[in-house]
Design a protein around this motif. Structure first.
Motif, PDB file in Angstrom:
ATOM      1  N   ARG A 156      43.216  41.948  43.402  1.00  0.00           N
ATOM      2  CA  ARG A 156      42.380  41.832  44.596  1.00  0.00           C
ATOM      3  C   ARG A 156      40.930  41.827  44.145  1.00  0.00           C
ATOM      4  NH1 ARG A 156      45.240  40.740  49.261  1.00  0.00           N
ATOM      5  NH2 ARG A 156      43.440  41.556  50.392  1.00  0.00           N
ATOM      6  N   ASP A 157      40.181  40.837  44.590  1.00  0.00           N
ATOM      7  CA  ASP A 157      38.770  40.754  44.233  1.00  0.00           C
ATOM      8  C   ASP A 157      38.044  40.058  45.375  1.00  0.00           C
ATOM      9  OD1 ASP A 157      36.227  39.810  43.121  1.00  0.00           O
ATOM     10  OD2 ASP A 157      37.030  40.449  41.184  1.00  0.00           O
TER      11      ASP A 157
ATOM     12  N   ARG B  52      31.687  35.990  37.507  1.00  0.00           N
ATOM     13  CA  ARG B  52      32.635  37.030  37.903  1.00  0.00           C
ATOM     14  C   ARG B  52      33.818  37.092  36.950  1.00  0.00           C
ATOM     15  NH1 ARG B  52      32.172  41.672  40.801  1.00  0.00           N
ATOM     16  NH2 ARG B  52      34.155  42.268  41.743  1.00  0.00           N
TER      17      ARG B  52
ATOM     18  N   ARG C 235      34.473  40.436  34.657  1.00  0.00           N
ATOM     19  CA  ARG C 235      35.562  41.310  35.089  1.00  0.00           C
ATOM     20  C   ARG C 235      36.923  40.948  34.505  1.00  0.00           C
ATOM     21  NH1 ARG C 235      32.909  45.704  36.579  1.00  0.00           N
ATOM     22  NH2 ARG C 235      31.256  45.222  38.070  1.00  0.00           N
ATOM     23  N   TYR C 236      37.108  39.724  34.065  1.00  0.00           N
ATOM     24  CA  TYR C 236      38.448  39.290  33.656  1.00  0.00           C
ATOM     25  C   TYR C 236      38.413  38.535  32.331  1.00  0.00           C
ATOM     26  CZ  TYR C 236      39.060  40.391  38.568  1.00  0.00           C
ATOM     27  OH  TYR C 236      39.049  41.029  39.781  1.00  0.00           O
TER      28      TYR C 236
END
Length: 300
Positions: free
Chosen positions: A141-142, A177, A181-182
């Motif tokens: 979830r983002d 992003r 974050r990933y």
């Protein structure tokens, strides 16, 4: 950071795998002004089994339709989940995958060329573009990624994706992003607003002490902290109140003070063993930090 030549962006829409796009798209950016930036498609997928070869683009899937069960298999791992609206899949380029979609749903597919992430990482000094890798995520979830995807869909629905500047801005925001974050560079500066963590700072200091007699490079120290040189300098000064270069000089002078107390120690040898380029180089910094010349310190 040394300048690095950048490969021109390629059209991600060319690499949308046919086995993932068997069903008509309700919306597609193919042929729009976004070509070469980001490929966006909205598709209805019935209950089915899909296989995808290793894609040439990074894939982000956002569930926007009814909830349902999905089984995913990638890289020897199996994930069974019940997806709801807003659940996200992130699949790095070069990674084949399999899906068992148990309930019909609508999905928003975003494809980005790896060179876009490399360019964003380089321009923002977030990671080494040559080693940057996305992390494979089955179900996350983002809200940021979801909002970017929905904004792209809304623009595509209202204007056919004609606004290239908006497409570039949203694609860049998505790339940032994903990197922060990933990816292998998922630690961001915002995670260390107070400076380097004690563990990372200790690792850097230990590295400095172990290599004081060598020419130390900023990139080496930044690598010990897992940061770009630019962000490392900022966070190091936040944590210590001094720059990395000032820290290295102080550690060298502290070692010089200890060595000068040893019998038969010569100033020239101490300078060499502490990483100073010459005896005068040591003397200059020694006077600045200790207040006296090395020879005076040695004889008292």
């Amino acid at each position: 950071m040394a300048k690095r030549s950048l490969t021109p962006l390629v059209d991600p829409s060319e690499f949308l795998d046919e086995r993932l796009t068997l069903y008509p798209a309700a919306l597609t950016s193919k042929g729009s002004a976004w070509d070469g930036i980001i490929a966006v498609e909205q598709r209805r997928k019935p209950a089915c089994i899909l296989e995808s070869p290793a894609l040439l683009t990074h894939f982000v899937g956002i569930r926007i339709g009814p909830p349902g069960g999905v089984v995913q298999k990638r890289d020897g791992r199996i994930h069974r989940g019940y997806e709801t609206v807003g659940d996200i899949v992130i699949m790095p380029a070069g990674l084949p995958g399999e899906w068992c979609i148990e309930d019909a749903t609508d999905g928003l597919h975003l494809s980005l060329a790896p060179v876009l992430l490399e360019r964003v990482a380089l321009q923002n000094e977030l990671a080494n573009p040559d080693t940057l890798q996305l992390v494979d995520c089955f179900q996350v979830r983002d809200a940021v990624i979801e909002h970017i995807g929905l904004a792209l869909r809304a623009e595509l629905a209202t204007s056919g994706g004609a606004d290239r500047l908006l497409g570039e801005a949203l694609a860049t925001a998505l790339a940032l992003r994903l990197i922060r974050r990933y990816s292998t560079a998922r630690t961001s500066v915002s995670d260390y607003l107070g400076g380097l963590s004690k563990r990372r700072l200790r690792r850097v200091i230990d590295y400095i002490d172990a290599h004081l007699e060598e020419p130390l490079r900023l990139s080496e120290l930044a690598g010990q902290a897992g940061l770009s040189p630019y962000h490392f300098c900022r966070l190091f000064k936040q944590a210590t109140g001094i720059t990395p270069h000032q820290c290295v000089i102080r550690r060298r002078v502290e070692r010089a003070k200890r060595l000068l107390q040893q019998p038969e120690a010569t100033i020239a040898d101490v300078a060499f063993r502490c990483g100073f380029s010459s005896q005068s180089h040591l003397s200059r910094h020694f006077r600045q930090l200790v207040g006296v010349a090395p020879r005076t310190f040695q004889t008292h």
